[in-house]
Design an enzyme around this catalytic site. Structure first.
Site, short mmCIF file in Angstrom:
data_model
loop_
_atom_site.label_atom_id
_atom_site.label_comp_id
_atom_site.label_asym_id
_atom_site.label_seq_id
_atom_site.Cartn_x
_atom_site.Cartn_y
_atom_site.Cartn_z
N TYR A 168 16.11 38.55 -7.32
CA TYR A 168 16.55 38.00 -8.61
C TYR A 168 16.91 39.15 -9.55
O TYR A 168 17.90 39.07 -10.28
CB TYR A 168 15.46 37.11 -9.23
CG TYR A 168 15.25 35.82 -8.48
CD1 TYR A 168 16.09 34.74 -8.66
CD2 TYR A 168 14.20 35.69 -7.57
CE1 TYR A 168 15.90 33.55 -7.97
CE2 TYR A 168 14.00 34.50 -6.88
CZ TYR A 168 14.85 33.44 -7.08
OH TYR A 168 14.66 32.27 -6.38
N ASN A 198 22.52 25.30 -8.78
CA ASN A 198 23.63 25.40 -7.84
C ASN A 198 23.91 24.04 -7.19
O ASN A 198 23.07 23.51 -6.47
CB ASN A 198 23.27 26.44 -6.77
CG ASN A 198 24.29 26.57 -5.67
OD1 ASN A 198 25.39 26.02 -5.74
ND2 ASN A 198 23.93 27.29 -4.64
N CYS A 218 22.31 30.20 -2.37
CA CYS A 218 21.20 30.51 -3.28
C CYS A 218 19.92 30.81 -2.51
O CYS A 218 19.03 31.49 -3.04
CB CYS A 218 20.99 29.38 -4.28
SG CYS A 218 20.79 27.74 -3.54
N HIS A 219 19.82 30.37 -1.26
CA HIS A 219 18.64 30.67 -0.44
C HIS A 219 18.53 32.16 -0.12
O HIS A 219 17.47 32.62 0.27
CB HIS A 219 18.65 29.84 0.85
CG HIS A 219 19.84 30.08 1.72
ND1 HIS A 219 21.06 29.47 1.48
CD2 HIS A 219 20.01 30.88 2.80
CE1 HIS A 219 21.92 29.87 2.40
NE2 HIS A 219 21.32 30.73 3.21
N GLU A 228 20.14 32.45 9.69
CA GLU A 228 21.25 33.38 9.42
C GLU A 228 20.99 34.75 10.02
O GLU A 228 21.94 35.42 10.45
CB GLU A 228 21.48 33.47 7.91
CG GLU A 228 22.07 32.18 7.38
CD GLU A 228 22.46 32.25 5.92
OE1 GLU A 228 22.20 33.27 5.25
OE2 GLU A 228 23.03 31.25 5.43
#
Length: 161
Positions: free
Chosen positions: A89, A110, A118-119, A146
């Site tokens: 952040y 979002n 956003c994850h 991912e």
């Protein structure tokens, strides 16, 4: 507003389209199912992603999230975080010249999670939060998924740091 839903390993998702662009991705099964050309393509690309196919940036889909100018700036930075990577952040706040708390609020607002990743934003000392159903379990699943799609990154790596 046309919508189309799909089953995924993290629950049912519903895509919404307006004026030729995706405007929302919501958890749950939508009441109305309208398979437009764009929604069908978006569903196919998300299904491929969940099946282990590495997506193009933004999944190669037109996105038009509705939000404030600040939120759109934050979301634009989120879209620059590479697949399999994370940012804190604080790092994101420095990029948009704001406070980490404001970035966190924009993240939570979002309307296109996963497509606007956003994850991939984590707290300095750990995962932080995630407002999707399943919370941190869902966030962890997405990040691990991912990383499997990005074998050049070592486990736990945060490319771009």
């Amino acid at each position: 507003m046309p919508q189309l839903s799909l089953h995924t390993p993290i629950g049912d998702l519903t895509l919404s389209e307006e004026d030729g662009a995706l405007v929302a991705l919501d958890w749950g099964w939508g009441r109305d199912q309208t398979p437009t050309k764009l929604l069908t393509r978006a569903r196919e690309r998300l299904q491929a992603y969940f099946d282990g196919v590495r997506p193009a940036a933004d999944f190669g889909l037109p996105l038009a999230p509705s939000g404030t100018a600040f939120q759109r700036r934050v979301w634009a930075e989120l879209r620059r975080i590479p697949l399999g990577a994370t940012r804190t952040y604080g790092e994101l706040a420095a990029m948009v010249q704001s406070a980490a708390r404001a970035v966190g609020q924009a993240n939570g607002a979002n309307p296109l999670p996963i497509l606007i990743p956003c994850h991939r934003v984590v707290a300095a000392g750990g995962l932080g939060g995630y407002s999707a159903p399943g919370g941190l379990e869902t966030k962890t699943w997405l990040l691990d998924h991912e990383r499997r799609l990005t074998p050049s990154l070592p486990s736990g790596a945060t490319a771009g740091h």
